[in-house]
Structures are given as structure tokens and as C-alpha cells.
Motif scaffolding. Structure first.
Motif, PDB file in Angstrom:
ATOM      1  N   ASP A 153     -31.816  16.501   9.533  1.00  0.00           N
ATOM      2  CA  ASP A 153     -31.370  15.193   9.047  1.00  0.00           C
ATOM      3  C   ASP A 153     -29.858  15.035   9.215  1.00  0.00           C
ATOM      4  O   ASP A 153     -29.378  13.995   9.687  1.00  0.00           O
ATOM      5  CB  ASP A 153     -31.746  14.995   7.573  1.00  0.00           C
ATOM      6  CG  ASP A 153     -33.247  14.891   7.349  1.00  0.00           C
ATOM      7  OD1 ASP A 153     -33.988  14.611   8.321  1.00  0.00           O
ATOM      8  OD2 ASP A 153     -33.685  15.096   6.196  1.00  0.00           O
ATOM      9  N   VAL A 154     -29.113  16.062   8.838  1.00  0.00           N
ATOM     10  CA  VAL A 154     -27.650  16.031   8.991  1.00  0.00           C
ATOM     11  C   VAL A 154     -27.285  15.894  10.468  1.00  0.00           C
ATOM     12  O   VAL A 154     -26.392  15.111  10.835  1.00  0.00           O
ATOM     13  CB  VAL A 154     -27.017  17.304   8.376  1.00  0.00           C
ATOM     14  CG1 VAL A 154     -25.555  17.443   8.764  1.00  0.00           C
ATOM     15  CG2 VAL A 154     -27.172  17.291   6.862  1.00  0.00           C
ATOM     16  N   THR A 155     -27.968  16.617  11.328  1.00  0.00           N
ATOM     17  CA  THR A 155     -27.692  16.574  12.759  1.00  0.00           C
ATOM     18  C   THR A 155     -27.931  15.181  13.332  1.00  0.00           C
ATOM     19  O   THR A 155     -27.113  14.669  14.112  1.00  0.00           O
ATOM     20  CB  THR A 155     -28.559  17.611  13.506  1.00  0.00           C
ATOM     21  OG1 THR A 155     -28.301  18.910  12.949  1.00  0.00           O
ATOM     22  CG2 THR A 155     -28.261  17.641  14.986  1.00  0.00           C
ATOM     23  N   GLN A 161     -25.220   9.866  23.659  1.00  0.00           N
ATOM     24  CA  GLN A 161     -26.399   9.005  23.634  1.00  0.00           C
ATOM     25  C   GLN A 161     -27.656   9.777  24.026  1.00  0.00           C
ATOM     26  O   GLN A 161     -28.704   9.624  23.391  1.00  0.00           O
ATOM     27  CB  GLN A 161     -26.204   7.811  24.571  1.00  0.00           C
ATOM     28  CG  GLN A 161     -25.179   6.824  24.064  1.00  0.00           C
ATOM     29  CD  GLN A 161     -24.842   5.771  25.101  1.00  0.00           C
ATOM     30  OE1 GLN A 161     -24.628   6.075  26.281  1.00  0.00           O
ATOM     31  NE2 GLN A 161     -24.800   4.525  24.670  1.00  0.00           N
ATOM     32  N   ILE A 162     -27.563  10.606  25.046  1.00  0.00           N
ATOM     33  CA  ILE A 162     -28.713  11.398  25.488  1.00  0.00           C
ATOM     34  C   ILE A 162     -29.103  12.413  24.408  1.00  0.00           C
ATOM     35  O   ILE A 162     -30.288  12.551  24.069  1.00  0.00           O
ATOM     36  CB  ILE A 162     -28.412  12.098  26.834  1.00  0.00           C
ATOM     37  CG1 ILE A 162     -28.296  11.051  27.946  1.00  0.00           C
ATOM     38  CG2 ILE A 162     -29.472  13.141  27.161  1.00  0.00           C
ATOM     39  CD1 ILE A 162     -27.732  11.583  29.250  1.00  0.00           C
ATOM     40  N   LEU A 163     -28.104  13.102  23.851  1.00  0.00           N
ATOM     41  CA  LEU A 163     -28.377  14.068  22.786  1.00  0.00           C
ATOM     42  C   LEU A 163     -29.034  13.379  21.594  1.00  0.00           C
ATOM     43  O   LEU A 163     -30.021  13.881  21.047  1.00  0.00           O
ATOM     44  CB  LEU A 163     -27.083  14.760  22.341  1.00  0.00           C
ATOM     45  CG  LEU A 163     -27.194  15.716  21.159  1.00  0.00           C
ATOM     46  CD1 LEU A 163     -28.173  16.851  21.448  1.00  0.00           C
ATOM     47  CD2 LEU A 163     -25.819  16.259  20.797  1.00  0.00           C
ATOM     48  N   PHE A 164     -28.522  12.222  21.211  1.00  0.00           N
ATOM     49  CA  PHE A 164     -29.084  11.489  20.087  1.00  0.00           C
ATOM     50  C   PHE A 164     -30.539  11.111  20.368  1.00  0.00           C
ATOM     51  O   PHE A 164     -31.405  11.241  19.501  1.00  0.00           O
ATOM     52  CB  PHE A 164     -28.245  10.245  19.787  1.00  0.00           C
ATOM     53  CG  PHE A 164     -28.696   9.485  18.575  1.00  0.00           C
ATOM     54  CD1 PHE A 164     -28.719  10.076  17.325  1.00  0.00           C
ATOM     55  CD2 PHE A 164     -29.088   8.160  18.690  1.00  0.00           C
ATOM     56  CE1 PHE A 164     -29.133   9.376  16.203  1.00  0.00           C
ATOM     57  CE2 PHE A 164     -29.503   7.442  17.575  1.00  0.00           C
ATOM     58  CZ  PHE A 164     -29.520   8.057  16.332  1.00  0.00           C
ATOM     59  N   GLY A 165     -30.832  10.679  21.573  1.00  0.00           N
ATOM     60  CA  GLY A 165     -32.213  10.346  21.945  1.00  0.00           C
ATOM     61  C   GLY A 165     -33.138  11.542  21.820  1.00  0.00           C
ATOM     62  O   GLY A 165     -34.255  11.421  21.279  1.00  0.00           O
ATOM     63  N   PHE A 166     -32.689  12.702  22.285  1.00  0.00           N
ATOM     64  CA  PHE A 166     -33.506  13.907  22.146  1.00  0.00           C
ATOM     65  C   PHE A 166     -33.697  14.274  20.680  1.00  0.00           C
ATOM     66  O   PHE A 166     -34.787  14.663  20.264  1.00  0.00           O
ATOM     67  CB  PHE A 166     -32.886  15.079  22.902  1.00  0.00           C
ATOM     68  CG  PHE A 166     -33.167  15.067  24.375  1.00  0.00           C
ATOM     69  CD1 PHE A 166     -34.459  15.108  24.867  1.00  0.00           C
ATOM     70  CD2 PHE A 166     -32.119  15.014  25.278  1.00  0.00           C
ATOM     71  CE1 PHE A 166     -34.720  15.103  26.225  1.00  0.00           C
ATOM     72  CE2 PHE A 166     -32.369  15.001  26.639  1.00  0.00           C
ATOM     73  CZ  PHE A 166     -33.667  15.038  27.119  1.00  0.00           C
ATOM     74  N   LEU A 167     -32.636  14.143  19.899  1.00  0.00           N
ATOM     75  CA  LEU A 167     -32.744  14.472  18.475  1.00  0.00           C
ATOM     76  C   LEU A 167     -33.768  13.596  17.770  1.00  0.00           C
ATOM     77  O   LEU A 167     -34.509  14.064  16.908  1.00  0.00           O
ATOM     78  CB  LEU A 167     -31.382  14.330  17.788  1.00  0.00           C
ATOM     79  CG  LEU A 167     -30.358  15.413  18.101  1.00  0.00           C
ATOM     80  CD1 LEU A 167     -28.992  15.032  17.532  1.00  0.00           C
ATOM     81  CD2 LEU A 167     -30.811  16.757  17.562  1.00  0.00           C
ATOM     82  N   LEU A 168     -33.796  12.327  18.133  1.00  0.00           N
ATOM     83  CA  LEU A 168     -34.753  11.417  17.500  1.00  0.00           C
ATOM     84  C   LEU A 168     -36.193  11.841  17.769  1.00  0.00           C
ATOM     85  O   LEU A 168     -37.067  11.664  16.922  1.00  0.00           O
ATOM     86  CB  LEU A 168     -34.528   9.983  17.993  1.00  0.00           C
ATOM     87  CG  LEU A 168     -33.240   9.309  17.527  1.00  0.00           C
ATOM     88  CD1 LEU A 168     -33.115   7.940  18.171  1.00  0.00           C
ATOM     89  CD2 LEU A 168     -33.187   9.209  16.017  1.00  0.00           C
ATOM     90  N   SER A 169     -36.446  12.412  18.928  1.00  0.00           N
ATOM     91  CA  SER A 169     -37.816  12.773  19.293  1.00  0.00           C
ATOM     92  C   SER A 169     -38.316  14.043  18.601  1.00  0.00           C
ATOM     93  O   SER A 169     -39.523  14.249  18.486  1.00  0.00           O
ATOM     94  CB  SER A 169     -37.931  12.925  20.811  1.00  0.00           C
ATOM     95  OG  SER A 169     -37.195  14.057  21.251  1.00  0.00           O
TER      96      SER A 169
END
Length: 139
Positions: A34-36, A7-15
Motif C-alpha cells: 500500500d505504501v509503495t 508511470q510504467i512502474l506505477f502501472g505494474f504496481l497496480l496490477s
């Protein structure tokens, strides 16, 4: 732990897409991003899903089904989390080092580590334990 980490990694990726440097990425790197992000979304969903299953199925006498489905979801989540981390590392190393070859080699090595630590070693332990239990049960 893996659920929170995903969840934390996904949040950083979104930013990342909202940073000034994102526009300067090559088309390949934007596609890799995009794939990530998609892998991160799948990993997060798969690792959170067992909680939802438990909430919906608790008290309905479905513990074996819950355990079986949760195990598959967690496996899917861990595989996609390893892929998410690997592709994020590849993107980071391509950007930070400017050397695509080094980035690919290091990312592949990290993915190999995940495969070994999260798949191969547990399978080895499982097989050794099963073999030991068979020897104990033999007359």
C-alpha cells in the motif's frame, strides 16, 4: 525518462493486487505494498506535473516561476520515485528470498545508491562548479 519510468512502474504496481499470490502476503507486506503504491502515485503525479504547468503557463511571461516550481516538483518526484523503487524492492526481496534481514539490507543499499547518485553527486558537482566560478571571478 524518469516520468515514463515512474508511470510504467506505477502501472505494474497496480496490477500486483490482482495476482493470486497477493492474498498470501503477510499483513506487513500488504501494508508495504500500500505504501509503495501511494509513493508511486505521488512520484508519477510530481513528475507529470511540470508538463501541465508548462501547458497552463506558457505564453504568460512566467518562465522563472515555471522553472522554479518545475524544479521542486521534479525533485519531489525523484525522491518519491527512489522511495517507491526501494519499497517495491523490499517487498520483492522479502517475498522472493524469504529472508527479511537480507531484503532490508539490500533495499537500504539501493536507497543509499539513489541518494548518492541523485543527490550527493549533483551537490558535489554544484559546489565544485560554484567554487571554480568564484576563483575565476576573484581579482
Amino acid at each position: 525518462m524518469s516520468q515514463t519510468g515512474a508511470q510504467i512502474l506505477f502501472g505494474f504496481l497496480l496490477s500486483v493486487a490482482f495476482t493470486p499470490r497477493f492474498a498470501a502476503l503477510s499483513d506487513f507486506d500488504k501494508g508495504l505494498y500500500d505504501v509503495t503504491v501511494v509513493l508511486g502515485a505521488i512520484a508519477t503525479g510530481a513528475l507529470v506535473a511540470p508538463v501541465a504547468f508548462h501547458r497552463f503557463l506558457a505564453g504568460h511571461g512566467m518562465k522563472p516561476e515555471l522553472i522554479r516550481v518545475a524544479g521542486r516538483l521534479i525533485t519531489t518526484g525523484l525522491i518519491t520515485l527512489a522511495l517507491t523503487i526501494t519499497t517495491a524492492l523490499l517487498l520483492l526481496l522479502r517475498t522472493a528470498t524469504g529472508n527479511a534481514t537480507v531484503a532490508w539490507i539490500l533495499s537500504a543499499a539501493v536507497f543509499l545508491w539513489f541518494t548518492t547518485a541523485w543527490l550527493v553527486l549533483p551537490l558535489i558537482v554544484l559546489r565544485r562548479t560554484a567554487a571554480r566560478q568564484r576563483r575565476v571571478q576573484e581579482p
